[in-house]
Each structure stands twice: as structure tokens, then as C-alpha cells.
Design a protein around this motif. Structure first.
Motif, PDB file in Angstrom:
ATOM      1  N   SER A  92      -5.678  -1.055  72.824  1.00  0.00           N
ATOM      2  CA  SER A  92      -5.299   0.179  72.129  1.00  0.00           C
ATOM      3  C   SER A  92      -5.756   0.164  70.675  1.00  0.00           C
ATOM      4  CB  SER A  92      -3.788   0.386  72.204  1.00  0.00           C
ATOM      5  OG  SER A  92      -3.085  -0.541  71.396  1.00  0.00           O
ATOM      6  N   GLU A  93      -5.732  -1.004  70.057  1.00  0.00           N
ATOM      7  CA  GLU A  93      -6.087  -1.098  68.641  1.00  0.00           C
ATOM      8  C   GLU A  93      -7.557  -0.806  68.374  1.00  0.00           C
ATOM      9  OE1 GLU A  93      -2.742  -4.388  67.189  1.00  0.00           O
ATOM     10  OE2 GLU A  93      -4.787  -5.029  67.664  1.00  0.00           O
ATOM     11  N   VAL A  94      -8.436  -1.107  69.343  1.00  0.00           N
ATOM     12  CA  VAL A  94      -9.871  -0.909  69.088  1.00  0.00           C
ATOM     13  C   VAL A  94     -10.321   0.509  69.419  1.00  0.00           C
ATOM     14  CG1 VAL A  94     -10.342  -3.348  69.512  1.00  0.00           C
ATOM     15  CG2 VAL A  94     -10.667  -1.702  71.376  1.00  0.00           C
ATOM     16  N   ILE A  95      -9.430   1.336  69.980  1.00  0.00           N
ATOM     17  CA  ILE A  95      -9.789   2.708  70.357  1.00  0.00           C
ATOM     18  C   ILE A  95      -9.558   3.654  69.188  1.00  0.00           C
ATOM     19  CG2 ILE A  95      -9.302   4.611  71.936  1.00  0.00           C
ATOM     20  CD1 ILE A  95      -8.350   2.551  73.967  1.00  0.00           C
ATOM     21  N   TRP A 134      -9.568   7.015  74.683  1.00  0.00           N
ATOM     22  CA  TRP A 134      -8.811   6.721  75.893  1.00  0.00           C
ATOM     23  C   TRP A 134      -9.167   5.338  76.442  1.00  0.00           C
ATOM     24  CZ3 TRP A 134     -12.553   5.994  79.537  1.00  0.00           C
ATOM     25  CH2 TRP A 134     -13.743   6.710  79.389  1.00  0.00           C
ATOM     26  N   ALA A 135      -8.255   4.813  77.264  1.00  0.00           N
ATOM     27  CA  ALA A 135      -8.494   3.580  78.012  1.00  0.00           C
ATOM     28  C   ALA A 135      -8.351   3.889  79.500  1.00  0.00           C
ATOM     29  CB  ALA A 135      -7.496   2.501  77.606  1.00  0.00           C
ATOM     30  N   TYR A 136      -9.229   3.310  80.295  1.00  0.00           N
ATOM     31  CA  TYR A 136      -9.221   3.523  81.746  1.00  0.00           C
ATOM     32  C   TYR A 136      -9.162   2.155  82.426  1.00  0.00           C
ATOM     33  CZ  TYR A 136     -10.814   5.051  86.384  1.00  0.00           C
ATOM     34  OH  TYR A 136     -10.909   5.313  87.736  1.00  0.00           O
ATOM     35  N   PRO A 184       3.985   2.005  75.427  1.00  0.00           N
ATOM     36  CA  PRO A 184       4.219   1.788  73.994  1.00  0.00           C
ATOM     37  C   PRO A 184       2.966   1.898  73.127  1.00  0.00           C
ATOM     38  CG  PRO A 184       5.312   0.097  75.313  1.00  0.00           C
ATOM     39  CD  PRO A 184       4.378   0.829  76.221  1.00  0.00           C
ATOM     40  N   TYR A 185       1.783   1.861  73.753  1.00  0.00           N
ATOM     41  CA  TYR A 185       0.545   1.784  72.972  1.00  0.00           C
ATOM     42  C   TYR A 185      -0.313   3.039  73.073  1.00  0.00           C
ATOM     43  CZ  TYR A 185       2.043  -3.042  73.031  1.00  0.00           C
ATOM     44  OH  TYR A 185       2.800  -4.187  72.895  1.00  0.00           O
ATOM     45  N   PHE A 186       0.112   4.019  73.869  1.00  0.00           N
ATOM     46  CA  PHE A 186      -0.672   5.239  74.044  1.00  0.00           C
ATOM     47  C   PHE A 186       0.246   6.456  73.985  1.00  0.00           C
ATOM     48  CE2 PHE A 186      -3.127   1.884  76.009  1.00  0.00           C
ATOM     49  CZ  PHE A 186      -4.411   2.133  75.551  1.00  0.00           C
ATOM     50  N   LYS A 187      -0.282   7.559  73.488  1.00  0.00           N
ATOM     51  CA  LYS A 187       0.508   8.784  73.398  1.00  0.00           C
ATOM     52  C   LYS A 187       0.865   9.324  74.773  1.00  0.00           C
ATOM     53  CE  LYS A 187      -1.313  10.362  68.925  1.00  0.00           C
ATOM     54  NZ  LYS A 187      -2.082  11.426  68.231  1.00  0.00           N
ATOM     55  N   THR A 188      -0.113   9.291  75.672  1.00  0.00           N
ATOM     56  CA  THR A 188       0.088   9.792  77.030  1.00  0.00           C
ATOM     57  C   THR A 188      -0.491   8.789  78.020  1.00  0.00           C
ATOM     58  OG1 THR A 188      -0.163  12.064  76.219  1.00  0.00           O
ATOM     59  CG2 THR A 188      -0.298  11.724  78.607  1.00  0.00           C
ATOM     60  N   VAL A 189       0.225   8.551  79.111  1.00  0.00           N
ATOM     61  CA  VAL A 189      -0.243   7.616  80.135  1.00  0.00           C
ATOM     62  C   VAL A 189      -0.125   8.276  81.506  1.00  0.00           C
ATOM     63  CG1 VAL A 189       0.162   5.408  81.287  1.00  0.00           C
ATOM     64  CG2 VAL A 189       0.426   5.578  78.799  1.00  0.00           C
ATOM     65  N   VAL A 224      -4.861   5.817  83.068  1.00  0.00           N
ATOM     66  CA  VAL A 224      -5.567   6.343  81.888  1.00  0.00           C
ATOM     67  C   VAL A 224      -4.554   6.482  80.758  1.00  0.00           C
ATOM     68  CG1 VAL A 224      -7.057   8.138  80.954  1.00  0.00           C
ATOM     69  CG2 VAL A 224      -7.110   7.637  83.417  1.00  0.00           C
ATOM     70  N   GLY A 225      -4.845   5.819  79.651  1.00  0.00           N
ATOM     71  CA  GLY A 225      -4.004   5.952  78.458  1.00  0.00           C
ATOM     72  C   GLY A 225      -4.762   6.694  77.382  1.00  0.00           C
ATOM     73  N   TYR A 226      -4.178   7.744  76.851  1.00  0.00           N
ATOM     74  CA  TYR A 226      -4.819   8.557  75.815  1.00  0.00           C
ATOM     75  C   TYR A 226      -4.230   8.192  74.462  1.00  0.00           C
ATOM     76  CZ  TYR A 226      -6.398  11.329  79.807  1.00  0.00           C
ATOM     77  OH  TYR A 226      -6.967  11.738  80.993  1.00  0.00           O
ATOM     78  N   LYS A 227      -5.091   7.863  73.521  1.00  0.00           N
ATOM     79  CA  LYS A 227      -4.666   7.380  72.208  1.00  0.00           C
ATOM     80  C   LYS A 227      -4.247   8.556  71.316  1.00  0.00           C
ATOM     81  CE  LYS A 227      -4.424   3.940  69.179  1.00  0.00           C
ATOM     82  NZ  LYS A 227      -5.611   3.307  68.617  1.00  0.00           N
TER      83      LYS A 227
END
Length: 246
Positions: free
Chosen positions: A136-139, A144-146, A181-186, A243-246
Motif C-alpha cells: 500500500s505504501e508504494v502505491i 490500486w493493488a490486485y 486497514p491499508y486501502f480506502k475500498t476493498v 482489489v484494494g483502491y488507495k
């Protein structure tokens, strides 16, 4: 496009449901940016090794993996070696960098990538919370993370069939709670129907036996159809997609 990329592009329609699902999902997520921005998008492929999922995608891809060590990792061909690095560089045209790094540790610049993909990796990671935190920190904001991983609501990693390199299999709720805890939306959902046709589809196409090849192709085609609309189906599905959206 390299000759390797061209051959992979031709073969993608014949690949497993999981591979096609992942590629289509990533392409859809990338397409949410304008065509002008897509060409400049930076994607970190964690556990990228020989990853086919980001081949030919309209983005600048950095492959990241841990160094290969003796033991289970070497036996299963996990992690980077200098030989693997040079091989990948010769095959892939959208690779901007290759990094040997443990994602459970700090060290990469904050907000340096538009997106992170990590396919069938987190089940191998002991320090999973640190792993997700550093992803999450590098995004960059708005990125987003997938991730995909085995479906722990259905596939238990225990008994005689236990995979020795898997630390855990997550339930849908467990994976959501890890990311939240690390993304706004999951969003976490299920994917890929299990059963004999999936097993058939996993057999290699590199065979001189036409009947074996036909069986693989039939398995792939049937499993592709079986796997439609199973996002909320916990039983008899092989994977979780998050999918986590930052």
C-alpha cells in the motif's frame, strides 16, 4: 513486441481460466486511465518472476521477487536468480526494471507506482500484514493493488495434499480484513470453478499426444464457461480475487 511476447499473445486464448481472468481484470483496471496516461502507468509485479500476466500490457512494468534460496524455494523455482533476470530482460519489452527485494521489508520509495499486482503470492508469505502494508505504501494516491490467492473458504491447505510452501489459505473475510486497514475500498470475490474440467485445463499443451492436447483444450473451454458469474460463490471455486483502491 518480441517473438516470445508474440507467441504468448497468440496462445492467451488457450490459457487457463485463472490466467485469462487475471489478465482481463488487470487490462480493465488499466483502461480506467486515459490512453495517454496508460502509456506512462507504472506497475509493480510482486512475485513477477516469469509472470505471464503483465505481458504486452500498456504499462511500464517492474518485476519484483525475493532472491532464490536453497530449500523449498529452489525446489519449486521460486524467487529471482541472476540467470532468471537476464532471461526475462531478453523476452519482455515492457519491463522497465527488475528488483530483488522482500516485500515484507521496507526499502522501496513511497508512492512510486500507479498499481501493484501480486498473483498467487501472499499465501507464501509469513509476515502477510507487513507485506500488504508495504504494498500500500508504494502505491500512488488513486492507485490500486490486485491480488489473487487460493480460496480458503473451500480449499484447505491441510492433510496429505498440503502444499509445503503455502503458509495459509485465506477465507474471503480474512483477506478483506487484512487489506481493509491499508486501502480506502476493498473488493474480494471468488473466481474459477473447480472440478475435473479445471484439472484437465491445467495439463500442459506441450505434448505430442493429440488426444491429451484435445482434452486440455476441452477442459479449458468448459471451465471458462463454468466460471462465469461465480463472484459470490464460496464453494467449488479455486481462487480469491482482491482489489484494494488507495
Amino acid at each position: 513486441m518480441t517473438s516470445y511476447e508474440f507467441m504468448r499473445w497468440l496462445s492467451f486464448p488457450l490459457m487457463t481460466t485463472h490466467l485469462v481472468t487475471v489478465r482481463n481484470d488487470i487490462k480493465r483496471l488499466l483502461s480506467q486511465s486515459t490512453p495517454e496516461k496508460q502509456a506512462r502507468l507504472s506497475v509493480l509485479d510482486v512475485g513477477g518472476r516469469k509472470s505471464p500476466y503483465t505481458i504486452n500490457l500498456p504499462a511500464s512494468v517492474t518485476l519484483l521477487d525475493v532472491p532464490q534460496e536453497a530449500g523449498v524455494r529452489a525446489d519449486l523455482h521460486l524467487g529471482f536468480t541472476e540467470n532468471i533476470l537476464s532471461t526475462i530482460q531478453g523476452k519482455r519489452s515492457n519491463i522497465s526494471d527488475l528488483v530483488i527485494h522482500d516485500m515484507t521489508q521496507p526499502g522501496l520509495a513511497a508512492e512510486s507506482y500507479d498499481a501493484v499486482v501480486s498473483i498467487e503470492v501472499i499465501e507464501h508469505v509469513e509476515a502477510d500484514e507487513a507485506f500488504v502494508k508495504h504494498i500500500s505504501e508504494v502505491i500512488k494516491p488513486g492507485g490500486w493493488a490486485y491480488l489473487t490467492t487460493p480460496n480458503g473458504d473451500f480449499i484447505k491447505n491441510e492433510g496429505p495434499d498440503k502444499n509445503p510452501d503455502h503458509v495459509r489459505h485465506y477465507t474471503r473475510q480474512e483477506l478483506h480484513d487484512l487489506l481493509a486497514p491499508y486501502f480506502k475500498t476493498v473488493d474480494v470475490h471468488y473466481a474459477v470453478k473447480t472440478g475435473k474440467y479445471r484439472v484437465w485445463s491445467l495439463k500442459s499443451l506441450k505434448t505430442l499426444n493429440p488426444l491429451s492436447m484435445l482434452k486440455t483444450l476441452v477442459g479449458t473451454a468448459v471451465n471458462r464457461q463454468q466460471s462465469k458469474g461465480l463472484e459470490q460463490t464460496a464453494q467449488q471455486t479455486a481462487h480469491l480475487v482482491a482489489v484494494g483502491y488507495k
